[in-house]
Design an enzyme around this catalytic site. Structure first.
Site, PDB file in Angstrom:
ATOM      1  CB  VAL A   1       8.112   5.766  26.573  1.00 12.09           C
ATOM      2  CG1 VAL A   1       8.545   4.795  25.992  1.00 12.09           C
ATOM      3  CG2 VAL A   1       8.612   6.964  25.972  1.00 12.09           C
ATOM      4  CB  THR A   2       3.284   3.186  24.073  1.00 11.67           C
ATOM      5  OG1 THR A   2       3.092   4.281  21.913  1.00 11.67           O
ATOM      6  CG2 THR A   2       3.062   4.967  24.680  1.00 11.67           C
ATOM      7  CB  VAL A   3       5.907  -1.237  22.992  1.00 10.14           C
ATOM      8  CG1 VAL A   3       5.797  -2.149  21.521  1.00 10.14           C
ATOM      9  CG2 VAL A   3       7.699  -0.199  23.097  1.00 10.14           C
TER      10      VAL A   3
ATOM     11  CG  PHE B   1       8.108  15.704  31.861  1.00 13.78           C
ATOM     12  CD1 PHE B   1       8.677  14.848  31.008  1.00 13.78           C
ATOM     13  CD2 PHE B   1       8.097  15.726  33.224  1.00 13.78           C
ATOM     14  CE1 PHE B   1       9.661  14.190  31.450  1.00 13.78           C
ATOM     15  CE2 PHE B   1      10.233  14.868  33.965  1.00 13.78           C
ATOM     16  CZ  PHE B   1      10.501  13.940  33.234  1.00 13.78           C
TER      17      PHE B   1
ATOM     18  NE  ARG C   1       8.524  -9.274  27.745  1.00 14.02           N
ATOM     19  CZ  ARG C   1       8.086  -7.844  28.576  1.00 14.02           C
ATOM     20  NH1 ARG C   1       8.281  -6.864  27.616  1.00 14.02           N
ATOM     21  NH2 ARG C   1       7.105  -8.129  29.776  1.00 14.02           N
TER      22      ARG C   1
ATOM     23  N   GLY D   1      12.569  -4.937  21.315  1.00 15.41           N
ATOM     24  CA  GLY D   1      13.701  -4.565  21.618  1.00 15.41           C
ATOM     25  C   GLY D   1      12.551  -3.088  20.833  1.00 15.41           C
ATOM     26  CG  LEU D   2      10.247  -2.258  18.608  1.00 19.19           C
ATOM     27  CD1 LEU D   2       8.652  -1.943  17.647  1.00 19.19           C
ATOM     28  CD2 LEU D   2      10.696  -2.105  17.416  1.00 19.19           C
ATOM     29  CG  LEU D   3      11.544   0.992  25.175  1.00 18.14           C
ATOM     30  CD1 LEU D   3      11.343   2.793  24.934  1.00 18.14           C
ATOM     31  CD2 LEU D   3      10.869   0.785  27.226  1.00 18.14           C
ATOM     32  CB  SER D   4      15.954  -2.024  23.461  1.00 15.86           C
ATOM     33  OG  SER D   4      15.572  -2.337  24.532  1.00 15.86           O
TER      34      SER D   4
ATOM     35  CE1 TYR E   1      11.353   3.956  30.336  1.00  9.75           C
ATOM     36  CE2 TYR E   1      10.049   3.992  31.638  1.00  9.75           C
ATOM     37  CZ  TYR E   1      10.322   4.269  30.291  1.00  9.75           C
ATOM     38  OH  TYR E   1       8.784   4.356  29.512  1.00  9.75           O
TER      39      TYR E   1
END
Length: 418
Positions: free
Chosen positions: A87-89, A418, A95, A97-100, A128
């Site tokens: 998981v990276t941005v 992992f 900020r 909302g890409l992870l969301s 998280y």
């Protein structure tokens, strides 16, 4: 600045993998571009995984990966899990909302598939919880001051009739999977290791640009059964007076008996020139200090949250595990993600089995789904969470009853990243 609507979140195919890999390296502050050999190794490792990227004007600026996993619940049963990783941005696109977007899509798909939980190892703590994850295991690392430990420097092997032998990587690939499978059937929090895991760990497949072969040792009982195995490296450090000051660093140590654990820790502390042993990530109640005549020689150097769990199906999760006592508890579970909230009655019988059903009865305990995840593997205390204001008692004494049902005599442990 590109608007959120113009950034496309989509699965990554073969043609986009190198760009996805570059964004992954960038997010983890590694050298952006990998060699062709490393890219091919990662492509092979991730071939069966679910890769997602966010793309701005065709360039990958955020990464997300999930894959099937088996997680051992309390009592030894395994549940299907959605393992989240990579998981990276990119720093240019935070900020937005890409992870969301990526996380919500993945969790919804996992729920639809029938996964009981989702899992991850959190690089940063604050991220998280807002997605319903809670810290479910703790990792602890000790550093052993070998000269202070009180062990006999002339130690020549186990005194129980067993023996310790060095192994070659091909032997590890033959013996390791069966041993690990025995471990994961007996310890909550342990996850499965597939064939590719063993290939990567032993250098048969090179995931990174450099590879240094570790040492491997195995413990066999007096009957010849493999009961423990360790992988470790040793540095090369000498003092000004030509005194060896080497440190042995454990990459992993798995064992299915206390005798195997004792023998392998004593072996590591007996290696010539080694004056310190770093244990690697262990359960916080690991037996290591108790195997030393002077337990103070093992100093805790790291202790932190490790495996995070997101419950996707409360009923199946609570019915998958066993319980320490008989009793009944009504839980009001709040899930901001809308995947598994509701009110549930947990009934535990004398034999440790549990049943869970939706109910309209008054709640005994109210909590967020992330707090339930922290309690589910038995590591956290409901009384402690209630004192911190993270669990609310609707009936006096409900938190203490929850601890009697849910907490375990040994703490859960996840040995892997992992």
């Amino acid at each position: 600045m590109t608007s959120r609507a113009d950034i496309e979140v989509r699965p990554v195919d073969e043609t986009g993998f190198a760009d996805w890999n570059r964004a992954l390296n960038t997010g983890f502050l590694r050298e952006p571009h990998s060699s062709d050999e490393v890219i091919e190794a990662r492509r092979k490792r991730f071939a069966s995984h679910r890769l997602v990227g966010a793309f701005d004007a065709g360039r990958c600026v955020a990464t997300f990966r999930s894959f099937p996993q088996e997680l051992t619940a309390v009592g030894g049963r395994t549940v299907p899990a959605d393992a989240v990783s990579s998981v990276t941005v990119s720093p240019t696109h935070r900020r937005r909302g890409l992870l969301s977007r990526m996380m919500e899509q993945d969790l919804a798909a996992a729920k639809e598939r029938g996964d009981v939980v989702a899992t991850l190892i959190a690089a940063e703590y604050p991220i998280y919880g807002r997605y319903g994850f809670g810290p479910a295991t703790t990792t602890t690392e000790w550093t052993v001051d070998v000269p202070r430990s009180g062990l006999d420097a002339r130690w020549a092997g186990p005194e129980d009739g067993g023996r310790v032998d060095l192994l070659d990587p091909e032997d590890v690939r033959k013996l390791g999977p069966e041993l690990h499978d025995r471990l994961r059937r007996s310890r909550p929090g342990v996850i499965d290791r597939d064939e590719l895991w063993w290939q990567l760990d032993t250098g048969a497949l090179r995931f990174h640009g450099t590879w240094t072969e570790p040492f491997y040792a195995v413990y066999r009982s007096a009957s010849g059964e493999v009961e423990g195995m360790v992988s470790y490296t040793v540095d090369d450090h000498w003092g000004d007076a030509k005194q060896p000051l080497n440190t042995a660093s454990v990459r992993w140590l798995i064992a299915v008996s206390p005798a195997a654990e004792r023998a392998l820790w004593h072996y590591l502390c007996s290696i010539d020139w080694v004056v310190k042993v770093k244990s690697g990530g262990r359960a916080p109640d690991d037996l290591l200090p108790l195997f030393l005549p002077d337990p103070r020689a093992a100093a805790v150097t790291t202790q932190a949250d490790w495996l995070w769990v997101r419950i996707l199906d409360v009923v199946r999760a609570l019915e998958a595990r066993t319980y320490e006592a008989a009793g009944s508890l009504v839980l009001e579970v709040t899930d901001g993600g809308g995947l598994t909230g509701g009110r549930y009655r947990l009934e535990a019988s004398e034999d440790g089995a549990g049943s869970c059903t939706p109910t309209d009865a008054n709640a005994d305990l109210s909590l967020e789904v992330g707090e339930l995840a922290a309690l589910w593997l038995g590591d956290e205390s409901a009384v402690r969470l209630a004192a911190a204001g993270r669990v609310r008692e609707e009936r006096a004494g409900a938190a203490r009853q929850a601890d009697a049902l849910l907490r375990t005599s040994r703490r859960p442990w996840c040995p892997d990243v992992f």
